[in-house]
Design a protein around this motif. Structure first.
Motif, PDB file in Angstrom:
ATOM      1  N   ARG A  13       0.826  -1.203   0.000  1.00 54.69           N
ATOM      2  CA  ARG A  13       0.000   0.000   0.000  1.00 54.69           C
ATOM      3  C   ARG A  13       0.866   1.261   0.000  1.00 54.69           C
ATOM      4  N   LEU A  25      -1.227   4.491  -1.158  1.00 52.50           N
ATOM      5  CA  LEU A  25      -2.453   4.458  -0.356  1.00 52.50           C
ATOM      6  C   LEU A  25      -2.128   4.622   1.123  1.00 52.50           C
ATOM      7  N   ALA A  47      -1.464   8.625  -4.736  1.00 54.91           N
ATOM      8  CA  ALA A  47      -1.881   7.422  -5.456  1.00 54.91           C
ATOM      9  C   ALA A  47      -2.316   7.763  -6.877  1.00 54.91           C
ATOM     10  N   ARG A  48      -2.982   8.908  -6.991  1.00 51.19           N
ATOM     11  CA  ARG A  48      -3.560   9.298  -8.266  1.00 51.19           C
ATOM     12  C   ARG A  48      -2.490   9.553  -9.323  1.00 51.19           C
ATOM     13  N   VAL A  51      -0.112   3.515 -10.846  1.00 48.80           N
ATOM     14  CA  VAL A  51       0.098   2.159 -10.362  1.00 48.80           C
ATOM     15  C   VAL A  51      -1.230   1.422 -10.458  1.00 48.80           C
ATOM     16  N   PHE A 104      -3.619  -1.225  -9.035  1.00 55.88           N
ATOM     17  CA  PHE A 104      -3.743  -1.917  -7.753  1.00 55.88           C
ATOM     18  C   PHE A 104      -4.952  -2.843  -7.796  1.00 55.88           C
ATOM     19  N   GLY A 116     -11.053   4.103 -15.303  1.00 49.66           N
ATOM     20  CA  GLY A 116      -9.757   4.771 -15.286  1.00 49.66           C
ATOM     21  C   GLY A 116      -9.525   5.634 -16.528  1.00 49.66           C
ATOM     22  N   VAL A 147     -11.911   9.020 -16.290  1.00 47.31           N
ATOM     23  CA  VAL A 147     -11.592  10.068 -15.318  1.00 47.31           C
ATOM     24  C   VAL A 147     -10.252  10.741 -15.635  1.00 47.31           C
ATOM     25  N   ALA A 184      -7.535  -2.456 -13.519  1.00 47.38           N
ATOM     26  CA  ALA A 184      -6.244  -1.894 -13.123  1.00 47.38           C
ATOM     27  C   ALA A 184      -5.328  -1.719 -14.341  1.00 47.38           C
ATOM     28  N   ILE A 206      -5.410   1.626 -17.308  1.00 45.02           N
ATOM     29  CA  ILE A 206      -4.667   2.884 -17.320  1.00 45.02           C
ATOM     30  C   ILE A 206      -3.207   2.682 -17.748  1.00 45.02           C
TER      31      ILE A 206
END
Lengths: 277, 345
Positions: B46, B51, B71-72, B76, B78, B98, B101, B150, B153
């Motif tokens: 994490r 995170l 994180a954004r 990565v 996840f 993903g 946004v 995941a 992106i």
């Protein structure tokens, strides 16, 4: 019963519970409502039409439903913010605030009405500064609006709270790691997950405001056509022994309220099916 | 992309989740973080994902500090243990999330998004589920959708937290091979967390064994299995017989009696003798260096498992070839073929 229920159900007791449900709902809800409709048939259709389309009745209905709707909208927005703060953050006095939310549930509505009136009267704590700004709250529709917000807020908070608590924080982490901004996380992930609960809270707050009597009549001023709510008009007609008039207004209220709540219910079902089919 | 952790420390209140972790992950590697629950493996994952933030230490992606990015911004991928799919979106929208946004200036067109999602659903072999909602999928399908989401992106790193933890044994086995094949085809630096040693040894290129917030050993699956660096690793990976022994005067003593085995670098003092179950050779009562009586025998698979009460007092379980007949009450002699002695009782 065998027509309605599968012959051998894994959940026994269908016949018994269904019977009790129907009996109970009939006794408590349906029979009194039916009485209302029967009573209104004392009137001819023309008489009925005249009563419900009279200026005073229409004004009262408009005030009741319009302000209830507006108050429910405010409660939806503000209640969501309150829930968010109560659930997501740890701050001193959180438990106290959490308890305060329930006060409008428990307080006798007349007490709430008197308190609000004192507060917003022209010499009241809030009324005086507002009057200085030229805003009059007590004895105007604005006062009704505020009383309706007051009694409706716990409905939104208490229906949304458990759903927000159960919302898995991993969902937000997943969205963030996929590159979503805070705004996108709230609008695309959190709010859609809360929608069914938000709609329920809205419907409850709205229904409560429509039916509210005690707290509103103290602060409303009760000027016919200006700040007179439909429930009060019904009481006035009753005190004048014009029972048929009273029931006619009541029937209209009932039908409108039912249609609106049914619509919200459908909307909520739809939202729920989107969330977890 | 390479990942490097330097001196990472993280506490949750009084609990020290990570106690100075240093780790280098090579580009394109498939690495397993293996350890019991509470060993800090998920916390490390994490922190790499952004995170969680370390109390001290550094995280470097390709030599660049990753900690000043959230994180954004880390790009990565996840995958969560419980999938964390968006319940109000169908499979297609989950995978597309993903892409939708992304900031407007780099966002793909609707047609490009559709094509990309289709490609990913083909990759995880679930294109026929695009219109379903997560609640209509099986656990294995949800996990694969979470992976596709995941990957949408085009992450520089793929992190998987107990990816198969919530699945039943058969599906786990299938997904293991599938993950290895998938990693081979996308070749993204990947780290997965697991408490299942079989999973780690079977899938990963390298295995990091963790305990109590520290790394015990890093090595290939055969390294950690055949040459465990510490008592913990020996006890945690594979099934071992552990006997409390005393090393004095260049000999190994069990309950005061010297054993006919070399000390092999074990330090003097209270120690533990570790032997793999299948490395304990079984012979007639007068052979070997340990002696006891068979108290229980179970036969399954290629071996038979015998419970033996040693004359020294402890009871051990060994794996013997099935062609050797063992009966309850038989007296036997035992000698370890391979063993390790670690200091400490």
């Amino acid at each position: 019963m065998s027509v309605l229920a599968p012959r051998r159900s894994t959940l026994p007791g269908f016949g018994l519970t269904m019977g009790l449900t129907l009996t109970w709902l009939s006794l408590i809800v349906l029979i009194p409502l039916a009485g209302l409709f029967v009573r209104s048939t004392d009137l001819s259709l023309a008489q009925f039409w005249d009563i419900v389309t009279s200026r005073r009745t229409l004004s009262a209905l408009k005030i009741s439903f319009g302000l209830s709707f507006a108050a429910a909208c405010v409660n939806l927005v503000m209640g969501t913010i309150v829930v968010w703060a109560l659930v997501r953050y740890r701050f001193p006095g959180r438990r106290l605030f959490d308890a305060i939310v329930d006060v409008p549930f428990a307080l006798p509505t007349a007490v709430a009405g008197v308190a609000l009136t004192a507060l917003f009267a022209q010499k009241g704590w809030l009324g005086a500064p507002l009057a200085a700004m030229g805003i009059k709250v007590a004895f105007t529709p604005l006062g009704i609006f505020i009383a309706m917000i007051f009694i409706g807020i716990p409905f939104v908070v208490r229906t949304v709270q458990p759903v927000l608590i159960d919302l898995d924080p991993e969902i937000e982490e997943a969205a963030a790691s996929l590159g979503a901004s805070r705004w996108h996380i709230v609008t695309k992930v959190i709010l859609p997950s809360l929608t069914p609960a938000l709609l329920t809270g809205f419907a409850l707050a709205f229904a409560r405001a429509v039916g509210e009597y005690g707290s509103v009549i103290f602060i409303a001023g009760n000027l016919p056509n200006v700040s007179e709510i439909a429930p009060l008009l019904i009481v006035i007609r009753l005190s004048e022994f014009r029972y048929a008039d009273a029931t006619a207004i009541a029937v209209v209220m009932l039908v409108v309220a039912f249609v609106i709540i049914f619509a919200v219910n459908r909307l909520q079902r739809w939202a729920q099916s989107q969330a977890s089919t | 992309m390479t990942i490097e952790a330097r001196g990472v420390v993280k506490s949750f209140g009084a609990f020290k989740a990570l106690d100075g972790v240093d780790l280098k992950v090579a580009n394109g590697e498939l690495l397993a973080l293996l350890g019991p629950s509470g060993s800090g493996k998920t916390t490390l994952l994490r922190i790499i994902a952004g995170l969680e933030w370390p109390d001290a230490g550094e995280i470097l992606f390709d030599g660049e500090n990753a900690l000043d990015r959230g994180a954004r911004e880390r790009h990565v991928g996840f995958v969560f243990q419980h999938y964390a799919l968006f319940r109000h979106m169908n499979v297609f929208e989950n995978v597309a999330f993903g892409l939708r946004v992304q900031p407007r200036r780099i966002r793909k067109t609707e047609a490009q998004i559709r094509a990309r999602v289709k490609e990913l659903l083909d990759l995880v072999q679930l294109d026929w589920l695009a219109d379903r909602y997560p609640s209509q999928l099986s656990g294995g399908q949800r996990q694969r959708i979470a992976l596709a989401r995941a990957l949408a992106i085009e992450p520089r790193i793929l992190l998987l937290d107990e990816p198969f933890g919530a699945l039943d044994a058969k599906v786990r086995k299938e997904l293991r091979q599938w993950l290895r094949t998938l990693h081979h085809s996308i070749n993204v630096t990947s780290i997965f967390v697991t408490h299942d040693q079989e999973e780690a040894l079977e899938v990963a290129h390298r295995v990091v064994v963790m305990d109590k917030g520290r790394i015990e050993q890093v090595g290939s699956p055969s390294d950690v299995y055949d040459s465990p660096a510490t008592a913990f690793v020996h006890g945690f990976i594979g099934e071992s017989i552990m006997l409390p022994v005393e090393v004095t005067g260049g000999a190994v003593h069990l309950n005061g009696r010297p054993l006919d085995i070399a000390v092999e670098g074990g330090a003097a003092g209270a120690s533990t003798l570790f032997v793999r179950r299948h490395d304990m050779l079984i012979g007639p009562a007068d052979s070997g260096t340990l002696h006891g009586a068979v108290t229980h025998v179970r036969s399954f698979g290629p071996v038979q498992r015998a419970e033996i009460a040693l004359t020294e007092g402890s009871t051990i379980e060994i794996d013997a070839p099935r062609d050797r007949e063992l009966r309850i009450g038989d007296r036997v002699g035992l000698k370890p073929r391979h063993y390790r002695i670690f200091a400490g009782g």
